[in-house]
Design an enzyme around this catalytic site. Structure first.
Site, PDB file in Angstrom:
ATOM      1  N   GLU A 259       0.842  -1.069   0.038  1.00  0.00           N
ATOM      2  CA  GLU A 259      -0.003  -0.027   0.083  1.00  0.00           C
ATOM      3  C   GLU A 259       0.813   1.203   0.113  1.00  0.00           C
ATOM      4  OE1 GLU A 259      -3.751   1.805   2.591  1.00  0.00           O
ATOM      5  OE2 GLU A 259      -2.438   0.125   3.360  1.00  0.00           O
TER       6      GLU A 259
ATOM      7  N   LYS B  72      -1.147  -3.415  -9.724  1.00  0.00           N
ATOM      8  CA  LYS B  72      -1.006  -1.794  -9.119  1.00  0.00           C
ATOM      9  C   LYS B  72      -2.126  -1.139  -9.533  1.00  0.00           C
ATOM     10  CE  LYS B  72       3.524   0.163  -8.739  1.00  0.00           C
ATOM     11  NZ  LYS B  72       4.442   0.473  -9.257  1.00  0.00           N
TER      12      LYS B  72
ATOM     13  N   ASP C 238      16.546   4.524  -7.961  1.00  0.00           N
ATOM     14  CA  ASP C 238      16.232   4.160  -6.459  1.00  0.00           C
ATOM     15  C   ASP C 238      16.464   2.650  -6.533  1.00  0.00           C
ATOM     16  OD1 ASP C 238      15.157   4.342  -4.180  1.00  0.00           O
ATOM     17  OD2 ASP C 238      12.995   4.547  -4.634  1.00  0.00           O
TER      18      ASP C 238
END
Ligand code: ADE
Length: 833
Positions: free
Chosen positions: A548, A585, A689
């Site tokens: 989440e 997603k 990232d």
């Protein structure tokens, strides 16, 4: 004299180098078009050199494949131009972009129908382009081109994303000559100190309309000498032999863009009579205006010169004839006739050097009137050369002075503001100086003049608490303690992830900060931009929540009939008629517009990534809300959680009965990450990232790189919040990403080093766990200063020297000294037993 002729020609090249209006906007948007565009914000009109509008450049819709030559950026100059120079640049977009064309070709056309590929004098078409996204690379066109339409066609040696900004340099072509038609030149052979010396004239150029006779380059007096351009002797001449022309003349037909009022024609002829070459003895010209040829031709007979062997311009007075085509018959004065340039002067010749002066002798003569121009040229050239030398010297001295001054200031101030004083390095928050916080804004400004590495400072550093005169939290009141609490606060609703803030605005809502691509403001819903299919949402059955985040959730779902949407490679262990487990997603329907855009952007990027070690997008549901992307399901979750649950093989694991992962399998997983990154870097994508939390684990230790903004809640401690607005994974970021906002493949390599360190530690410890976020940033300053005071992550217990060496190489200060993913991948394969 011949030097003077060359100077005239060079002069034309030198002065005819005006930017034609891409950067300045003189070329209108509607005159810039392209084969395709990645998005509205990277349309052709953004392909202007040195401009940052839109998303910073023109980018074609799809990855450029080697040898495809499908993509081009086209400029319509509205009239014929003499183009001597081209400039190219990639997409930098303030550090966000990293796409550029390493090579390109040029095609040009005078009428928009017939296109000619530009080649240099050696016949090579490919031009070396850019090596980074920001520097402008200028290339002389030798030979120059005369065209109205020009196309830049990116060329790659492997499939990659390319963006371009361009400029054309030259001047308007006022001759108006559109094409000429001449008999093909012939070869001259003669014995030269026992060698058969061949003089090949130019054939192919004759068919191209404009070529050898109009390339602005004059031939030498002695055509047997090698030319300056390293081509064969006599290259610049077209020669004809009397014997091949029973009529005794060579007829050349010239066609012009429109009817013009002609004053003169200048023919540059060789006159090396010792080799039986002479300028023509007579020329007869016919004029075509309106619909017919004029009945009476113009005849001119220059004095045949048997004394002076120099090449020369012979000027023919065209007596203000109006014509749209001229046909001239040049009569031989000897066995050979050789021309290197023919130019026409019509009334509109505004800045044409060859404009006749009113007092010029109207009869026909060998042209001496260039003397004044020549002197002017020489003075101008000398003046320009002196100016260039002065500028170069001045720049060097100035740069040195600046560099010294900057280094001094930087060292002083960074010592004050960035570094942890030796006593502060005891990781004591309270000892961080508040003074340094107030002073460091200016420090960042001074990083800038240091050199090309520091060209694109982002505003990031100014946003960091100790550098900012924060509007939300005055520096004087922001204590280290209060800062350290902000860092561990869970990201709240409405607080964007790090790159969503205006620092680096690539952040995706659900983790779409992954790749440095042109930002998209596209209408994805049209389906045009997506390389995956829409999946009927009703065929998805929810099983459980996997994660989440701020703007949505990831669900494990069963998808009915997904087999049709999957590639063969995925199908081998999936029964045909059973539902497939997939990860879905989902963007919350109340997500804001930015989040929506980022979600669609992520879809667009992911749909094009096809590699065994990159999570594959299988299908999407974007026709209605909530927007969904359906990816393969990786049954073992993310690598961070996976390794945290496991232990290294050994006594301890035996005692605790914990599941283990062997060293070999650790290496295997690291190698797969390197392989996935090798693929991304080959496409010029920057992940930004990379970390174990963003790698997913499937069966048998297979790894796929992904990015999950969703998991930010879980891993919020890994991200650093700036002024309560943005979050940054500072512990994985290179010094240049933190201090300069520079995200490149080299900064991904840095993050890979940290990821490798996590893996070898079984993700049991956060990188630099003993340092606060502020201290991590201060340590970054030490990496920048490189005075051996920086702290490296320690060698993990399990980690052999060879692996630690790889990590250390990823953290080298100089980005160029860091290994490429290709090298890392190779090194890991060698280590893997
Ligand atoms: N969590 C988020 N995405 C996932 C995926 N594709 N597989 C497994 N877990 C996930």
């Amino acid at each position: 004299i011949s030097l003077c002729f060359i100077l005239i020609c060079l002069f034309i090249h030198c002065v005819c180098r005006y930017p034609l209006g891409m950067s300045s906007g003189q070329i209108q948007d509607e005159d810039i078009s392209a084969s395709s565009q990645w998005s509205e914000s990277t349309a052709a009109r953004y392909g202007r050199l040195d401009c940052e509008e839109g998303d910073g450049a023109w980018c074609p819709e799809i990855t450029v494949e080697p040898d495809s030559l499908k993509e081009f950026l086209q400029i319509d100059l509205r009239s014929l131009h003499f183009i001597t120079l081209v400039g190219t640049q990639g997409r930098h977009a303030g550090g966000i972009g990293n796409e550029f064309a390493q090579m390109y070709k040029i095609k040009y056309s005078r009428d928009g129908r017939r296109w000619i590929s530009w080649r240099n004098r050696q016949g090579k078409q490919v031009i070396e382009g850019n090596r980074n996204a920001y520097d402008i690379v200028l290339k002389d066109l030798e030979p120059p081109i005369i065209a109205r339409f020009v196309r830049f066609m990116p060329v790659t040696d492997h499939s990659m994303n390319v963006c371009m900004r361009v400029e054309l340099y030259g001047c308007e072509w006022l001759d108006g000559l559109v094409s000429y038609n001449a008999p093909a030149g012939e070869q001259m052979s003669f014995l030269l100190t026992f060698f058969l010396f061949l003089f090949p004239s130019i054939y192919h150029h004759m068919t191209e309309g404009l070529g050898q006779l109009t390339d602005g380059v004059c031939g030498l007096d002695d055509f047997t000498l090698s030319h300056v351009y390293n081509v064969w002797p006599g290259y610049d001449y077209v020669g004809w032999n009397n014997e091949s022309f029973p009529s005794g003349y060579v007829e050349i037909m010239f066609e012009f863009d429109r009817t013009r009022n002609f004053t003169t024609m200048k023919v540059h002829c060789n006159n090396m009579f010792s080799r039986h070459v002479k300028a023509f003895r007579q020329v007869v010209c016919y004029f075509h205006s309106e619909s017919d040829w004029e009945a009476t031709p113009l005849t001119f007979s220059p004095v045949v010169d048997e004394k002076n062997p120099s090449a020369r311009f012979v000027t023919v007075n065209l007596a203000n004839h109006m014509a749209s085509a001229i046909k001239c018959q040049f009569y031989f004065a000897d066995a050979w006739m050789m021309f290197s340039e023919i130019t026409f002067q019509s009334v509109q010749c505004l800045h044409n050097l060859d404009c006749p002066s009113p007092e010029e002798d109207p009869t026909h003569k060998v042209d001496d009137s260039n003397t004044r121009i020549l002197i002017g040229c020489l003075v101008a050239i000398i003046f320009i050369l002196v100016a260039i030398i002065v500028i170069i010297l001045w720049r060097q001295v100035w740069q040195k002075m600046l560099e010294k001054a900057s280094r001094r200031m930087l060292d002083d101030e960074l010592t004050a503001s960035l570094s942890i004083q030796s006593e502060t390095f005891g990781y004591n928050h309270n000892q961080l100086s508040t003074n340094s916080e107030q002073e460091s804004n200016s420090t960042y400004e001074r990083i800038f003049p240091l050199g090309p590495d520091y060209q694109e400072p982002s505003r990031l550093i100014c946003k960091l608490p100790e550098f900012a005169q924060s509007s939300e939290e005055p520096a004087s009141t922001s204590t280290a303690a209060s800062k350290s609490t902000t860092t561990t606060t869970v990201v709240q609703d409405g607080v964007p992830h790090y790159a969503e803030a205006d620092i680096v605005n690539l952040q995706g809502v659900t983790g779409s900060n992954t790749y440095a691509i042109p930002a998209v403001t596209m209408d994805l819903l049209s389906g045009k931009d997506v390389a995956v299919e829409e999946f009927p949402r009703k065929l998805l059955t929810f099983k459980e929540k996997l994660g989440e985040g701020q703007f949505g959730e990831v669900h494990l779902c069963e998808a009915e009939g997904m087999q049709e949407f999957m590639n063969k490679e995925f199908l081998f262990d999936i029964p045909e008629d059973q539902p497939v487990l997939v990860a879905v997603k989902m963007l919350r329907s109340d997500a804001n517009k930015n989040a929506r855009n980022d979600f669609l952007k992520e879809i667009k990027i992911m749909s094009r990534l096809k590699d065994p070690n990159i999570i594959r997008l299988l299908a999407v549901c974007i026709y209605s809300d909530p927007l969904c992307m359906i990816t393969e399901y990786m049954e073992n979750g993310d690598l961070n959680q996976f390794l945290s649950r496991h232990e290294p093989e050994g006594q301890l694991a035996l005692l605790s009965n914990a599941p283990t992962v062997s060293f070999n399998n650790l290496c295997y997983m690291a190698t797969q990450i390197a392989s996935g990154m090798k693929y991304l870097s080959s496409l010029n994508f920057v992940h930004r990232d990379l970390a174990t939390r963003n790698c997913l684990v499937g069966k048998n230790y297979t790894i796929k790189i992904a990015d999950f903004g969703m998991s930010r809640n879980l891993y919020s401690g890994d991200y650093y919040r700036i002024q309560g607005r943005a979050v940054l994974p500072i512990r994985w970021m290179s010094w240049e990403s933190i201090l300069l906002g520079k995200f490149t493949t080299a900064s991904d390599v840095w993050a890979f080093g940290v990821t490798l360190w996590e893996i070898l530690n079984f993700c049991k410890e956060q990188p630099y766990s003993q340092l606060t976020d502020e201290q991590v940033i201060e340590n970054t300053g030490e990496f920048f200063r490189d005075q051996k005071r920086q702290i490296y992550l320690p060698q993990p217990v399990l980690c052999p020297d060879s692996l630690y060496k790889i990590m250390l190489s990823c953290w080298r200060r100089n980005t160029k000294e860091r290994p490429s993913f290709q090298e890392i991948h190779k090194a890991l394969l060698e280590i893997q037993p």
